[in-house]
Write a protein that holds these residues in place. Sequence first.
Motif, PDB file in Angstrom:
ATOM      1  N   ILE A 126       0.842  -1.190   0.000  1.00 45.70           N
ATOM      2  CA  ILE A 126       0.000   0.000   0.000  1.00 45.70           C
ATOM      3  C   ILE A 126       0.880   1.243   0.000  1.00 45.70           C
ATOM      4  N   TYR A 127       0.276   2.371  -0.341  1.00 45.31           N
ATOM      5  CA  TYR A 127       0.937   3.674  -0.250  1.00 45.31           C
ATOM      6  C   TYR A 127       0.077   4.541   0.659  1.00 45.31           C
ATOM      7  N   LYS A 181       0.992   5.705  -7.763  1.00 44.61           N
ATOM      8  CA  LYS A 181       0.244   4.494  -8.087  1.00 44.61           C
ATOM      9  C   LYS A 181       1.216   3.321  -8.053  1.00 44.61           C
ATOM     10  N   LEU A 182       0.725   2.187  -7.593  1.00 43.49           N
ATOM     11  CA  LEU A 182       1.539   0.976  -7.503  1.00 43.49           C
ATOM     12  C   LEU A 182       1.001  -0.086  -8.454  1.00 43.49           C
ATOM     13  N   TYR A 183       1.913  -0.814  -9.064  1.00 42.99           N
ATOM     14  CA  TYR A 183       1.558  -1.928  -9.941  1.00 42.99           C
ATOM     15  C   TYR A 183       2.471  -3.092  -9.571  1.00 42.99           C
ATOM     16  N   VAL A 184       1.892  -4.262  -9.347  1.00 40.57           N
ATOM     17  CA  VAL A 184       2.697  -5.446  -9.036  1.00 40.57           C
ATOM     18  C   VAL A 184       2.932  -6.210 -10.334  1.00 40.57           C
ATOM     19  N   GLY A 209       3.007  10.515 -10.358  1.00 37.07           N
ATOM     20  CA  GLY A 209       2.326  11.388 -11.298  1.00 37.07           C
ATOM     21  C   GLY A 209       2.864  12.802 -11.296  1.00 37.07           C
ATOM     22  N   SER A 210       3.358  13.267 -10.153  1.00 34.95           N
ATOM     23  CA  SER A 210       3.858  14.644 -10.058  1.00 34.95           C
ATOM     24  C   SER A 210       5.117  14.857 -10.892  1.00 34.95           C
ATOM     25  N   THR A 211       5.915  13.809 -11.083  1.00 33.31           N
ATOM     26  CA  THR A 211       7.153  13.927 -11.867  1.00 33.31           C
ATOM     27  C   THR A 211       7.134  13.079 -13.138  1.00 33.31           C
ATOM     28  N   LYS A 212       6.028  12.351 -13.370  1.00 34.50           N
ATOM     29  CA  LYS A 212       5.904  11.439 -14.511  1.00 34.50           C
ATOM     30  C   LYS A 212       7.094  10.474 -14.581  1.00 34.50           C
TER      31      LYS A 212
END
Length: 191
Positions: free
Chosen positions: A50-51, A78-81, A92-95
């Motif tokens: 989680i974040y 966002k996290l992706y496993v 998202g803030s720094t792409k």
Amino acid sequence: SFKSFLLVLFFFSTALFAQNNLNLYNTSWSTVLSGKVLCEPQITSFGFVIYTDAKTISAFSESGNLLWEKNVSGRDIKLYVLPEDFILVYKGSTKSISLLNPSGTLIWERQLSFALKSVIAGRDGRFFVKGQNNIECYGITGIRKWQLETQNQTEIEFQQLPDGSLVVFLEANKDGKPPGLRISPFGELLE
């Protein structure tokens, strides 16, 4: 009064319904989080990650034990496993995207030229990232294998076919039908 009776009945049935739903889950453990959870928990083979608003990515076992925590700066995380429990982190803030190994160690970080919309894992350790009109392929070592620019894509998630090729839908054409593209795992436009 009748309204009071209905209100009490509503609260009683809501509490009873919630209790019955909790019985479907293993609630034999609880844990204290480092903050408010800001993205949907991502399932791993060891449990979940989680974040939180404490700018921390936390990994927990299935029994709720904290396995590791990683401080992450940035907003709109966002996290992706990915396969083998590698965790792709999108800021998202720094792409930017970064890859953590299953124990939370940072392996690499790369800048994207677009806002990430979705991620899909390939079959040989590579993975694909999609933007509004971009698709890029990265290897597990962080090397960008290829990039492809397209017309604006729909919000429909891109899919991987059994042969490993990708299907991407573009915004509707003059007839109102969204055309699709099929792209090989190596970045070749097939149809």
